[in-house]
Design an enzyme around this catalytic site. Structure first.
Site, mmCIF file in Angstrom:
data_model
loop_
_atom_site.group_PDB
_atom_site.id
_atom_site.type_symbol
_atom_site.label_atom_id
_atom_site.label_comp_id
_atom_site.label_asym_id
_atom_site.label_seq_id
_atom_site.Cartn_x
_atom_site.Cartn_y
_atom_site.Cartn_z
ATOM 1 N N GLU A 165 45.969 41.906 37.796
ATOM 2 C CA GLU A 165 44.693 41.278 37.411
ATOM 3 C C GLU A 165 43.695 42.240 36.763
ATOM 4 O O GLU A 165 42.560 42.384 37.211
ATOM 5 C CB GLU A 165 44.076 40.595 38.646
ATOM 6 C CG GLU A 165 44.998 39.536 39.235
ATOM 7 C CD GLU A 165 44.489 38.932 40.537
ATOM 8 O OE1 GLU A 165 43.357 39.258 40.947
ATOM 9 O OE2 GLU A 165 45.224 38.144 41.147
ATOM 10 N N GLU A 270 53.609 33.522 41.762
ATOM 11 C CA GLU A 270 52.837 33.075 42.931
ATOM 12 C C GLU A 270 52.589 31.578 42.843
ATOM 13 O O GLU A 270 51.457 31.108 42.862
ATOM 14 C CB GLU A 270 51.508 33.842 43.025
ATOM 15 C CG GLU A 270 51.675 35.352 43.074
ATOM 16 C CD GLU A 270 50.352 36.092 43.157
ATOM 17 O OE1 GLU A 270 49.344 35.488 43.576
ATOM 18 O OE2 GLU A 270 50.333 37.298 42.815
#
Length: 380
Positions: A165, A270
């Site tokens: 991220e 995810e």
């Protein structure tokens, strides 16, 4: 009945028996086929493990993991704040058990995550006076952390989320402490240190909202820049935190193709499908997001209505049809948890909600969509 007719009759009965048994076996195979068996020639099917599963206390869920999944990732215990809470104080007990579980069950093992601004210990970025450390100090701390963690599991953990991220939804760089102190080079350094620690490990960049056009452009630009500098990125992880309507399948597909064009592996890392209503727009998987509890955004405490359950099924099916279509580009599809009760979406971004985002219900029973997903694999 003469001898010749008798032989013909016996042969006919034998063929009928064989055909009947064959149909019965095929029927049983179809009924008993698991997710990992259905996709074994396409891509890994993975799940995230929590502490109860890693330590062996959650025996019911472990049975589901062993039956349906051939790839595992630790949900939390390999993040830097948990594995090195104080400088030089590494806590490997749970991580060791996690890796051992994967090895004992002959699974693909994925490490999550080496460098991430969230769930990183404060000492990583500050000196004794609480001020930002110098670029040289942070670089050394990154190297020490990555070398120690990746080096411990060299040849055992097959792939790593090296950086998590780093890019914002608008395609710009996230102004994290890593970026503030080292600039863009922190990503390059992280991949270099991981490569040195285990040259054979598959190294990933991982992020959420990776289907968003501007973010896609930002990630592609970042990876191309790394490649120009001679830094090898092996894979792009697309966190599959989606809702019933966002993102569109078309945008998801565009991103799979765009990342694959970088000559890297693509993984859905995810995955879960949020079925609950929101009042805040799309925040992806931004863990810092938090909103006040309201009853109207927790409407399914007693189960999903048929219309929402149908939408849930259709959403998962459309995604798995897409993944199967691009099976030549995808290494792994990992759901973020085993059953609904254990999903992080019950507590994020609003605490105390009842969500239903995964493939197995709160009693570890496969939802009807699992059988349909297996059929997709059998057909393609």
């Amino acid at each position: 009945m003469n001898k010749e007719k008798g032989l013909i009759y016996k042969s006919f009965i034998f063929c009928l028996v064989v055909f009947s048994l064959g149909c019965k076996v095929a029927k049983n195979d179809s009924r008993e086929l698991t997710l990992k068996e259905a996709f074994k020639d396409k891509f890994f099917i993975g799940t995230a493990l929590n502490t109860g599963q890693i330590t062996g206390s959650d025996t019911a869920t472990i049975r589901v993991i062993k039956a349906h999944f051939n790839s595992i990732v630790a949900e939390n215990i390999m993040k830097s704040g948990l594995i090195q809470p104080q400088q030089g104080n590494f806590r490997f007990d749970l991580a060791d058990q996690f890796v051992a579980f994967g090895e004992q069950n002959k699974m693909h093992i994925h490490g999550h995550t080496l460098i991430w601004h969230s769930q990183a210990p404060r000492w990583f970025f500050t000196d004794e006076q609480g001020k930002n450390v110098s670029p040289e100090v942070l670089t050394q701390r990154m190297k020490d952390h990555i070398s120690t963690v990746v080096g411990r599991y060299k040849g055992r953990v097959h792939s790593w989320d090296v950086v998590n991220e780093a890019i914002q939804d608008d395609g710009s760089w996230r102004k994290s402490k890593f970026y503030e102190i080292l600039g863009e080079d922190f990503v390059k350094l992280a991949f270099q240190f991981a490569r040195e620690a285990d040259p054979k490990a598959v190294l990933y960049y991982n992020d959420y909202n990776m289907e968003t056009p501007k973010k896609r452009e930002g990630v592609v630009a970042m990876v191309k820049n790394l490649q120009k500098q001679g830094v090898q990125v092996d894979g792009i992880g697309m966190q599959g935190h989606v809702s019933l309507k966002h993102p569109t399948i078309e945008e998801f597909e565009k991103s799979i193709l765009a990342y694959s064009d970088l000559k890297v592996k693509v993984s859905i890392t995810e995955m879960d499908v949020n079925v609950l209503p929101t009042t805040w727009g799309n925040v992806g998987a931004e863990v810092s997001a938090s909103f006040e509890y309201q009853q109207k955004i927790n409407p399914y405490t007693n189960g999903l209505p048929d219309s929402v359950a149908t939408a849930f099924n259709e959403r998962y099916l459309s995604l798995f049809k897409l993944f199967t279509k691009h099976q030549d580009k995808i290494e792994r599809v990992t759901v973020w948890g085993v059953n609904d009760k254990q999903s992080w979406l019950n507590g994020w971004p609003v605490r105390g909600r009842t969500n239903y985002p995964l493939l197995f219900d709160r009693n570890n029973q496969p939802k009807p969509v699992v059988k349909s997903i297996i059929q997709i694999a059998r057909q393609q």
